[in-house]
Motif scaffolding. Structure first.
Motif, PDB file in Angstrom:
ATOM      1  N   LEU A 170       0.856  -1.174   0.000  1.00 52.22           N
ATOM      2  CA  LEU A 170       0.000   0.000   0.000  1.00 52.22           C
ATOM      3  C   LEU A 170       0.895   1.227   0.000  1.00 52.22           C
ATOM      4  O   LEU A 170       1.803   1.331   0.835  1.00 52.22           O
ATOM      5  CB  LEU A 170      -0.931   0.007   1.216  1.00 52.22           C
ATOM      6  CG  LEU A 170      -2.008   1.114   1.231  1.00 52.22           C
ATOM      7  CD1 LEU A 170      -3.268   0.623   1.918  1.00 52.22           C
ATOM      8  CD2 LEU A 170      -1.511   2.388   1.922  1.00 52.22           C
ATOM      9  N   ILE A 171       0.636   2.141  -0.929  1.00 54.71           N
ATOM     10  CA  ILE A 171       1.471   3.327  -1.113  1.00 54.71           C
ATOM     11  C   ILE A 171       0.594   4.562  -1.012  1.00 54.71           C
ATOM     12  O   ILE A 171      -0.313   4.765  -1.833  1.00 54.71           O
ATOM     13  CB  ILE A 171       2.169   3.301  -2.484  1.00 54.71           C
ATOM     14  CG1 ILE A 171       2.964   2.010  -2.672  1.00 54.71           C
ATOM     15  CG2 ILE A 171       3.068   4.524  -2.653  1.00 54.71           C
ATOM     16  CD1 ILE A 171       3.186   1.626  -4.112  1.00 54.71           C
ATOM     17  N   THR A 172       0.852   5.412  -0.030  1.00 54.44           N
ATOM     18  CA  THR A 172       0.098   6.656   0.073  1.00 54.44           C
ATOM     19  C   THR A 172       0.724   7.707  -0.837  1.00 54.44           C
ATOM     20  O   THR A 172       1.905   7.650  -1.167  1.00 54.44           O
ATOM     21  CB  THR A 172       0.064   7.177   1.520  1.00 54.44           C
ATOM     22  OG1 THR A 172       1.378   7.604   1.914  1.00 54.44           O
ATOM     23  CG2 THR A 172      -0.426   6.097   2.474  1.00 54.44           C
ATOM     24  N   GLY A 173      -0.084   8.664  -1.251  1.00 57.75           N
ATOM     25  CA  GLY A 173       0.407   9.666  -2.198  1.00 57.75           C
ATOM     26  C   GLY A 173       0.804   9.039  -3.512  1.00 57.75           C
ATOM     27  O   GLY A 173       1.745   9.483  -4.174  1.00 57.75           O
ATOM     28  N   GLY A 174       0.063   8.001  -3.907  1.00 56.66           N
ATOM     29  CA  GLY A 174       0.424   7.236  -5.101  1.00 56.66           C
ATOM     30  C   GLY A 174      -0.154   7.771  -6.396  1.00 56.66           C
ATOM     31  O   GLY A 174       0.033   7.167  -7.453  1.00 56.66           O
ATOM     32  N   GLY A 175      -0.823   8.930  -6.341  1.00 57.97           N
ATOM     33  CA  GLY A 175      -1.448   9.463  -7.537  1.00 57.97           C
ATOM     34  C   GLY A 175      -0.517  10.229  -8.453  1.00 57.97           C
ATOM     35  O   GLY A 175      -0.966  10.935  -9.355  1.00 57.97           O
ATOM     36  N   GLY A 176       0.782  10.077  -8.266  1.00 53.49           N
ATOM     37  CA  GLY A 176       1.765  10.749  -9.117  1.00 53.49           C
ATOM     38  C   GLY A 176       3.106  10.807  -8.423  1.00 53.49           C
ATOM     39  O   GLY A 176       3.260  10.388  -7.269  1.00 53.49           O
ATOM     40  N   GLY A 177       4.110  11.307  -9.125  1.00 51.53           N
ATOM     41  CA  GLY A 177       5.420  11.523  -8.543  1.00 51.53           C
ATOM     42  C   GLY A 177       6.050  10.276  -7.955  1.00 51.53           C
ATOM     43  O   GLY A 177       5.972   9.180  -8.532  1.00 51.53           O
ATOM     44  N   ILE A 178       6.678  10.421  -6.804  1.00 50.83           N
ATOM     45  CA  ILE A 178       7.432   9.330  -6.191  1.00 50.83           C
ATOM     46  C   ILE A 178       6.531   8.146  -5.868  1.00 50.83           C
ATOM     47  O   ILE A 178       6.903   6.989  -6.088  1.00 50.83           O
ATOM     48  CB  ILE A 178       8.148   9.834  -4.929  1.00 50.83           C
ATOM     49  CG1 ILE A 178       9.221  10.863  -5.308  1.00 50.83           C
ATOM     50  CG2 ILE A 178       8.782   8.672  -4.157  1.00 50.83           C
ATOM     51  CD1 ILE A 178       9.807  11.599  -4.127  1.00 50.83           C
ATOM     52  N   GLY A 179       5.324   8.415  -5.355  1.00 51.65           N
ATOM     53  CA  GLY A 179       4.418   7.319  -5.032  1.00 51.65           C
ATOM     54  C   GLY A 179       4.080   6.470  -6.245  1.00 51.65           C
ATOM     55  O   GLY A 179       4.055   5.239  -6.172  1.00 51.65           O
ATOM     56  N   ALA A 180       3.837   7.122  -7.370  1.00 52.20           N
ATOM     57  CA  ALA A 180       3.545   6.391  -8.603  1.00 52.20           C
ATOM     58  C   ALA A 180       4.772   5.623  -9.083  1.00 52.20           C
ATOM     59  O   ALA A 180       4.659   4.515  -9.620  1.00 52.20           O
ATOM     60  CB  ALA A 180       3.068   7.354  -9.687  1.00 52.20           C
ATOM     61  N   GLY A 181       5.956   6.207  -8.890  1.00 51.52           N
ATOM     62  CA  GLY A 181       7.178   5.504  -9.262  1.00 51.52           C
ATOM     63  C   GLY A 181       7.389   4.248  -8.430  1.00 51.52           C
ATOM     64  O   GLY A 181       7.810   3.208  -8.944  1.00 51.52           O
ATOM     65  N   ILE A 182       7.091   4.329  -7.130  1.00 52.73           N
ATOM     66  CA  ILE A 182       7.191   3.148  -6.271  1.00 52.73           C
ATOM     67  C   ILE A 182       6.185   2.097  -6.723  1.00 52.73           C
ATOM     68  O   ILE A 182       6.504   0.905  -6.808  1.00 52.73           O
ATOM     69  CB  ILE A 182       6.955   3.536  -4.804  1.00 52.73           C
ATOM     70  CG1 ILE A 182       8.049   4.483  -4.301  1.00 52.73           C
ATOM     71  CG2 ILE A 182       6.909   2.283  -3.921  1.00 52.73           C
ATOM     72  CD1 ILE A 182       7.772   5.065  -2.925  1.00 52.73           C
ATOM     73  N   ALA A 183       4.965   2.533  -7.013  1.00 51.19           N
ATOM     74  CA  ALA A 183       3.935   1.595  -7.463  1.00 51.19           C
ATOM     75  C   ALA A 183       4.368   0.881  -8.736  1.00 51.19           C
ATOM     76  O   ALA A 183       4.207  -0.346  -8.871  1.00 51.19           O
ATOM     77  CB  ALA A 183       2.621   2.336  -7.691  1.00 51.19           C
ATOM     78  N   GLU A 184       4.932   1.618  -9.671  1.00 51.47           N
ATOM     79  CA  GLU A 184       5.379   1.013 -10.931  1.00 51.47           C
ATOM     80  C   GLU A 184       6.467  -0.028 -10.682  1.00 51.47           C
ATOM     81  O   GLU A 184       6.447  -1.130 -11.259  1.00 51.47           O
ATOM     82  CB  GLU A 184       5.888   2.091 -11.874  1.00 51.47           C
ATOM     83  CG  GLU A 184       6.323   1.569 -13.236  1.00 51.47           C
ATOM     84  CD  GLU A 184       6.674   2.668 -14.219  1.00 51.47           C
ATOM     85  OE1 GLU A 184       7.247   2.344 -15.286  1.00 51.47           O
ATOM     86  OE2 GLU A 184       6.368   3.851 -13.940  1.00 51.47           O
TER      87      GLU A 184
END
Length: 267
Positions: free
Chosen positions: A9-23
């Protein structure tokens, strides 16, 4: 930790670093939940990533919101085994005495209390299961304080200190903790931080921004190897060395002549 098949689970995942972690986590075969205060941003990233990524609206300052995303993640994918407390906000550059009280409180509520809320929501389950990992996003500003950025730096120093203590607390239970110290990275926050810049200056700043997926891959490696400190922008090393050397140099004679007391270990 082998990441394949595990739930993150990644908070702040709607862009930037959070999206990079999700990817990066998707590339490792993980089941991923991304949350964001802006559901549209989270949904757009989930659609971009595919692979069944779940997007949820989330206010990290609210324990009720944390309870809701925990239930949704459990229903969709099972227990969260990797938690990335990444959501954060910045501030405009200005002296601390010009930061309004409500602006200071908002920084602390999101950047520090938001991390605390995530920990108390998921750490007990990880401790009971005997495995898991928590990644807390600090900043290079959590290692190097900058004038006109004091409130933000204070919040990120707090995240670093909280995380180091948390690692000591959770290690006996098989739960790891990592601290991410990002430098300049492409995101809405970094690109929108200084409105009004001339086009040439704005482009020069953008050209120095790291792509978020590279930070995500560094986070994935840190979770796999149980690495505490994640430094993605090593160009600040000399400044960090100078800061710590100054602290070491200040360790001279004790303030009380002849004092020989030391630290006491508290079990």
């Amino acid at each position: 930790m082998d990441l394949a098949g595990r739930t993150a689970l990644i908070t702040g995942g709607g862009g930037g670093i959070g999206a990079g972690i999700a990817e990066a986590f998707v590339d490792k075969g993980m089941k991923v939940v991304i949350t964001d205060i802006n559901l549209d941003y989270a949904c757009a990233e989930a659609e971009r990533l595919g692979h069944g990524v779940l997007a949820l609206q989330h206010d990290v300052t609210s324990l009720d919101s944390w309870a809701e995303v925990k239930r949704a993640a459990l229903d969709a994918f099972g227990p969260v085994e990797v938690l990335c407390n990444n959501a954060g906000v910045a501030q405009a550059f200005k002296p601390l005495d010009q930061v309004a009280p409500d602006e200071f409180d908002r920084l602390m509520a999101i950047n520090v209390r938001g991390v605390y809320n995530g920990v108390i929501t998921f750490a007990p389950d990880m401790r009971e299961r005997g495995h898991g990992h928590i990644v807390n996003t600090s900043s290079m500003n959590g290692l190097l304080a900058h004038g006109t950025f004091a409130a933000y730096s204070a919040s990120k120093f707090a995240v670093a200190g909280l995380s180091e203590a948390l690692r000591v607390e959770l290690a006996p239970f098989g739960v790891g903790v990592s601290i991410l110290y990002p430098g300049l990275t492409r995101s809405r926050m970094s690109e929108g931080q200084q409105p009004g810049l001339d086009a040439k200056t704005a482009e020069a700043i953008r050209s120095r921004m790291m792509q978020p997926v590279w930070l995500g891959r560094a986070v994935a490696r840190a979770v796999e190897t149980d690495q505490l400190h994640i430094i993605t922008h090593p160009g600040h090393k000399a400044q960090v060395e100078a800061r710590f050397q100054g602290i070491l140099d200040a360790h001279g004679a004790p303030a009380e002549p002849g004092f020989v007391g030391g630290s006491i270990k508290i079990d």
